[in-house]
Design an enzyme around this catalytic site. Structure first.
Site, PDB file in Angstrom:
ATOM      1  N   TYR A  34      -2.157   0.063  10.297  1.00 31.29           N
ATOM      2  CA  TYR A  34      -2.219  -0.351   8.893  1.00 31.29           C
ATOM      3  C   TYR A  34      -0.938   0.058   8.170  1.00 31.29           C
ATOM      4  CZ  TYR A  34      -4.037  -0.997   4.162  1.00 31.29           C
ATOM      5  OH  TYR A  34      -4.209  -1.415   2.864  1.00 31.29           O
TER       6      TYR A  34
ATOM      7  N   SER B 277       0.850  -1.184   0.000  1.00 23.87           N
ATOM      8  CA  SER B 277       0.000   0.000   0.000  1.00 23.87           C
ATOM      9  C   SER B 277       0.887   1.235   0.000  1.00 23.87           C
ATOM     10  CB  SER B 277      -0.903   0.020   1.234  1.00 23.87           C
ATOM     11  OG  SER B 277      -1.568   1.267   1.357  1.00 23.87           O
TER      12      SER B 277
END
Length: 285
Positions: free
Chosen positions: A162, A149
């Site tokens: 995250y 990501s």
């Protein structure tokens, strides 16, 4: 990207087999459909058995098997590996794609931290450790694709857990690529897939935001990058071009080089400087 890429990565060939975690929806399901359309055999893994069966029913291909899998559990991932090899006698592509959110901020939601790290980071570690040597031993072209990501590269404030999980996937995949290319006779390559804004099952929106890509667009972008041998497959979206991504990544690295405050892109004292740094870029076409 090389100037004259091959038509496809040599692992992506009719009759060969792909294992995809997080395969019941989103990017994983889009990859499964594309691989199956290329004539590949597909093993879908996901924690939700019912969703897996629905996903499998939507795929047209020579062979599709499903294996309910908790990627955070090494034994469950080993069972996935054994089931895939029992069904196909090889694995040409391993796509460690399962992910979850949200996690938590730096000093809150410890349960969210554990869940996100167990799935997003240890899920990829478990996949790499379970499958890699077996794939090397096949002595055929193979690919391991780990889904990262941009939040693991530029680390925006908010969901720190995250960010940490995806930063870990980046570092793991870099180390994997280095180890593979220094393993004599190894024909396995590693790649870090970094989607932009993508409308998937993980998003909370009920309809696609205008700036987001669909999962199929991510896979269509990924395939020629794999063929070219790219390691970092950083996808744009409808709002953010690769040029903008490059500036954001450069700014984040310069925080260290220039000894700026952490995450200075979001610091009020640097707001105007960052805007000027990005401003000369053309809009997304």
């Amino acid at each position: 990207m090389t100037s004259h890429p091959a038509i496809s990565h040599p692992a992506l060939a009719a009759g060969r087999a792909a294992v995809i975690t997080g395969g019941a929806s989103g990017v994983g399901l889009a990859a499964a459909r594309k691989f199956a359309a290329m004539g590949m055999r597909v093993c879908l893994a996901d924690v939700n058995a019912e969703a897996l069966e629905r996903a499998a029913a939507s795929i047209e291909g020579p062979a599709v098997v499903t294996v309910p899998t908790d990627v955070s559990d090494p034994a469950s991932v080993d069972r996935l590996r054994d089931a895939a090899y029992a069904a196909f006698n090889e694995v040409a592509v391993l796509m460690n794609n399962a992910g979850t959110s949200p996690g938590g901020g730096p000093f809150d939601h410890p349960e969210g931290w554990r869940r996100v790290l167990n799935v997003n980071l240890f899920g990829v570690i478990n996949g790499v450790q379970s499958f890699t040597q077996r794939m090397i031993d096949q002595h055929r072209p193979c690919a391991i694709i780990n889904t990262g990501s941009k939040q693991g590269i530029t680390c925006p404030p908010g969901d720190t857990a995250y960010n940490v999980s995806k930063a870990g996937v980046k570092v793991l995949t870099e180390g994997l690529a280095h180890a593979l290319r220094n393993t004599p006779g190894c024909q396995v390559t590693a790649h870090l897939l970094v989607p932009g804004s993508t409308f998937t099952g993980m998003t909370r929106a009920t309809s696609k935001p205008p700036g987001a890509w669909m999962p199929e667009q991510v896979i269509d972008f990924m395939l020629p990058a794999l063929a070219a041998g790219d390691f970092y497959i950083i996808c744009p979206d409808n709002d953010v071009s690769r040029a903008i991504d490059n500036r954001r990544i450069q700014w984040a690295a310069d925080d260290i080089i220039r000894n700026r405050p952490a995450l200075s892109r979001w610091h009020p004292d640097y707001r105007d400087a960052f805007a000027a740094f990005v401003a000369p870029l053309p809009p997304v076409p």
